[in-house]
Design a protein around this motif. Structure first.
Motif, short mmCIF file in Angstrom:
data_model
loop_
_atom_site.label_atom_id
_atom_site.label_comp_id
_atom_site.label_asym_id
_atom_site.label_seq_id
_atom_site.Cartn_x
_atom_site.Cartn_y
_atom_site.Cartn_z
N THR A 168 21.11 14.01 -19.62
CA THR A 168 21.40 12.78 -19.80
C THR A 168 21.35 12.19 -18.20
O THR A 168 21.62 11.04 -18.12
N VAL A 169 20.69 12.64 -17.37
CA VAL A 169 20.17 12.19 -16.05
C VAL A 169 18.98 12.35 -15.72
O VAL A 169 18.31 13.47 -16.17
N GLY A 170 18.11 11.39 -15.42
CA GLY A 170 16.62 11.51 -15.01
C GLY A 170 15.72 11.35 -16.24
O GLY A 170 16.17 10.91 -17.43
N TYR A 171 14.59 11.72 -16.04
CA TYR A 171 13.44 11.66 -16.85
C TYR A 171 13.68 12.62 -18.21
O TYR A 171 14.31 13.48 -18.15
N GLY A 172 12.77 12.10 -19.16
CA GLY A 172 12.73 13.01 -20.34
C GLY A 172 14.17 13.29 -21.50
O GLY A 172 14.51 14.16 -22.01
N GLY A 173 15.03 12.13 -21.31
CA GLY A 173 16.30 12.44 -21.98
C GLY A 173 16.57 11.04 -22.42
O GLY A 173 15.90 9.80 -22.17
N SER A 174 17.30 10.74 -23.52
CA SER A 174 18.01 9.50 -23.90
C SER A 174 17.10 8.45 -24.15
O SER A 174 17.16 7.37 -23.85
N THR B 151 14.53 4.99 -19.94
CA THR B 151 14.89 4.33 -18.90
C THR B 151 16.10 4.78 -18.00
O THR B 151 16.87 5.42 -18.71
N LEU B 152 16.06 4.39 -16.74
CA LEU B 152 17.08 5.04 -15.95
C LEU B 152 18.00 3.83 -15.13
O LEU B 152 17.49 2.55 -14.65
N ASP B 153 19.32 4.03 -15.09
CA ASP B 153 20.26 3.17 -14.35
C ASP B 153 20.76 4.03 -13.25
O ASP B 153 20.94 5.32 -13.35
N ALA B 154 21.05 3.34 -11.93
CA ALA B 154 21.55 4.10 -10.90
C ALA B 154 22.21 3.03 -10.26
O ALA B 154 21.93 1.71 -9.83
N LEU B 155 23.04 3.60 -9.10
CA LEU B 155 23.88 2.82 -8.01
C LEU B 155 24.37 3.52 -7.00
O LEU B 155 24.43 4.51 -7.20
N ILE B 156 24.16 2.63 -5.85
CA ILE B 156 24.63 3.16 -4.63
C ILE B 156 25.69 2.00 -3.88
O ILE B 156 25.31 1.17 -3.85
N ILE B 157 26.80 2.57 -3.36
CA ILE B 157 27.66 1.52 -2.59
C ILE B 157 28.22 2.37 -1.39
O ILE B 157 28.46 3.43 -1.47
N ASP B 158 27.76 1.48 -0.20
CA ASP B 158 28.21 1.96 1.01
C ASP B 158 29.73 1.29 1.12
O ASP B 158 29.79 -0.01 1.39
N GLY B 159 30.61 2.24 1.04
CA GLY B 159 32.21 1.69 1.43
C GLY B 159 32.34 1.13 2.88
O GLY B 159 33.37 0.45 3.02
N ASN C 11 20.27 8.38 -17.49
CA ASN C 11 19.31 7.72 -18.43
C ASN C 11 19.86 7.22 -19.58
O ASN C 11 19.46 6.83 -20.66
N GLY C 12 21.34 6.72 -19.61
CA GLY C 12 22.07 5.95 -20.49
C GLY C 12 22.31 6.65 -21.89
O GLY C 12 22.36 7.92 -21.91
N ALA C 13 22.47 6.00 -22.86
CA ALA C 13 22.97 6.42 -24.11
C ALA C 13 21.49 6.65 -24.99
O ALA C 13 20.77 5.90 -24.98
N LYS C 14 21.73 7.54 -25.68
CA LYS C 14 20.59 8.07 -26.58
C LYS C 14 20.47 6.88 -27.68
O LYS C 14 21.36 6.50 -28.20
#
Length: 366
Positions: free
Chosen positions: A92-98, A106-114, A244-247
């Motif tokens: 469910t994370v990275g390539y080859g899934g969903s 396709t991939l989603d990601a987020l980074i937050i600097d508090g 990699n989101g929802a199947k």
């Protein structure tokens, strides 16, 4: 001594006693209030911690190693997410899934600097494996917060990333099998032909059903996300997600993971949170933001986690999701709903190793 004099003396003694009791009460109140004010507004560097959703212990360990070599909280979060992107955690994370309805991952990601409240994210990004690292570039090299689709891919290429097919034999088989099952399950509603019996293409149906759709088919191996929260030795806090989101999602769909306040949120002055589960429901409630703000107003991390899940469950009783929450002192908690239990991984100075802990999903009101 007259009766009046005795009565007067008694009243004076009672008044003195009440005054003493009142002074003791005021002293206790001052101590309690002072402690909470100190806890809320003081900083306590030197309490490093890593916590992430699910039992993705290799990610936790890598993040912890970064913190123990004087890496920043942002470094630790990106490193932890990157481990899962390479290892394809739970598929469910990275390539080859969903794969989506077209068979593409396709991939989603987020980074937050508090520390700065700067953040970067990518959604529905194609043909680039290192989603969390690209999200960091969005944060550090643009004035934007979120890039999506082919535009996110173009940006990644400009930042030096190489394009590659995110599909694998496994994802291709998964998609072909789904097609042979008349595209079941899927995410369509109020369309014809009946999405419960056939594949598209679909058109809007003249027969309208309920306006509020039911929660979708979320489980650990579908709507899973790695969400990482880290506090470094300077007391700086960061949070991030990757998935990699929802199947079999509808092409173009962006889940909750790259949405600030939904997938994750962090503020140095309060704490951080990261959520996982049915993203299309989660993003309607911004549970990570809600949990962090709840701590600002006195909730414990565990109480804030319960509040975030309970708020969603009131509207969507079939919802499945979970959240990890940490305050700026390194105190942590977790809550879940719709699962039997929720495993999450943690490393801190108390244990100096990675532990997998479990939250029971017997949700109670906070």
């Amino acid at each position: 001594m007259s009766c009046a004099a005795n009565l007067c003396a008694c009243l004076i003694n009672i008044s003195r006693c009440l005054s003493y009791i009142f002074l003791v009460f005021l002293t206790l109140v001052a101590i309690i209030v002072g402690y909470h004010i100190f806890e809320i507004f003081s900083t306590k560097p030197g309490t490093p911690i890593v916590i992430n959703t699910w039992a993705f212990t290799a990610s936790t360990l890598r993040s912890w190693e970064i913190l123990n070599t004087n890496g920043t909280a942002v470094d630790a979060v990106v490193a932890g997410c990157s481990v899962c992107e390479i290892a394809q955690c739970d598929g469910t994370v990275g390539y080859g899934g969903s794969p989506d309805e077209n068979g593409e991952t396709t991939l989603d990601a987020l980074i937050i600097d508090g520390a700065t409240m700067n953040m970067g994210a990518v959604g529905s990004m194609k043909r680039i494996k290192q989603a969390s690292k690209v999200a960091r570039h969005v944060m550090e090299n643009t004035k934007h917060t979120l890039l999506v689709g082919d535009g996110a891919t173009q940006f990644a290429v400009e930042m030096g990333f190489k394009q590659t097919d995110l599909g694998t034999n496994s994802s291709a088989y998964m998609w072909k099998d789904w097609k042979t099952r008349a595209c079941q399950p899927n995410f369509w509603t109020n369309v014809s032909p009946d999405p419960g019996m056939s594949c598209g293409p679909y058109k809007p149906s003249t027969k309208k059903s309920q306006s509020k759709p039911r929660a979708s088919f979320a489980n650990q191996y579908n709507h899973d996300t790695i969400g990482v929260v880290a506090i470094d030795k300077e007391g700086n806090i960061a949070a991030g997600t990757s998935t990699n989101g929802a199947k079999f999602k509808i092409p173009g769909r962006v889940g909750d993971s790259p949405i600030p306040g939904s997938g994750a949120y962090a503020m140095n002055t309060i704490g951080a949170a990261a959520a996982t589960g049915d993203g299309d429901i989660l993003m309607r409630f911004l549970p990570s933001f809600l949990a962090v703000q709840a701590m600002k107003y006195g909730y414990s991390p565990g109480g804030a986690a319960i509040l975030a899940m309970h708020t969603i469950a009131e509207y969507y009783p079939e919802f499945k999701g979970a959240i990890v929450v940490v305050n700026k002192l390194g105190q942590h908690g977790a809550a879940c709903y719709g699962f039997d239990s929720f495993p999450y991984s943690i490393a801190n100075n108390e244990h100096n190793r990675v532990l997998v802990m479990y939250a029971k999903c017997d949700l109670q009101k906070p």
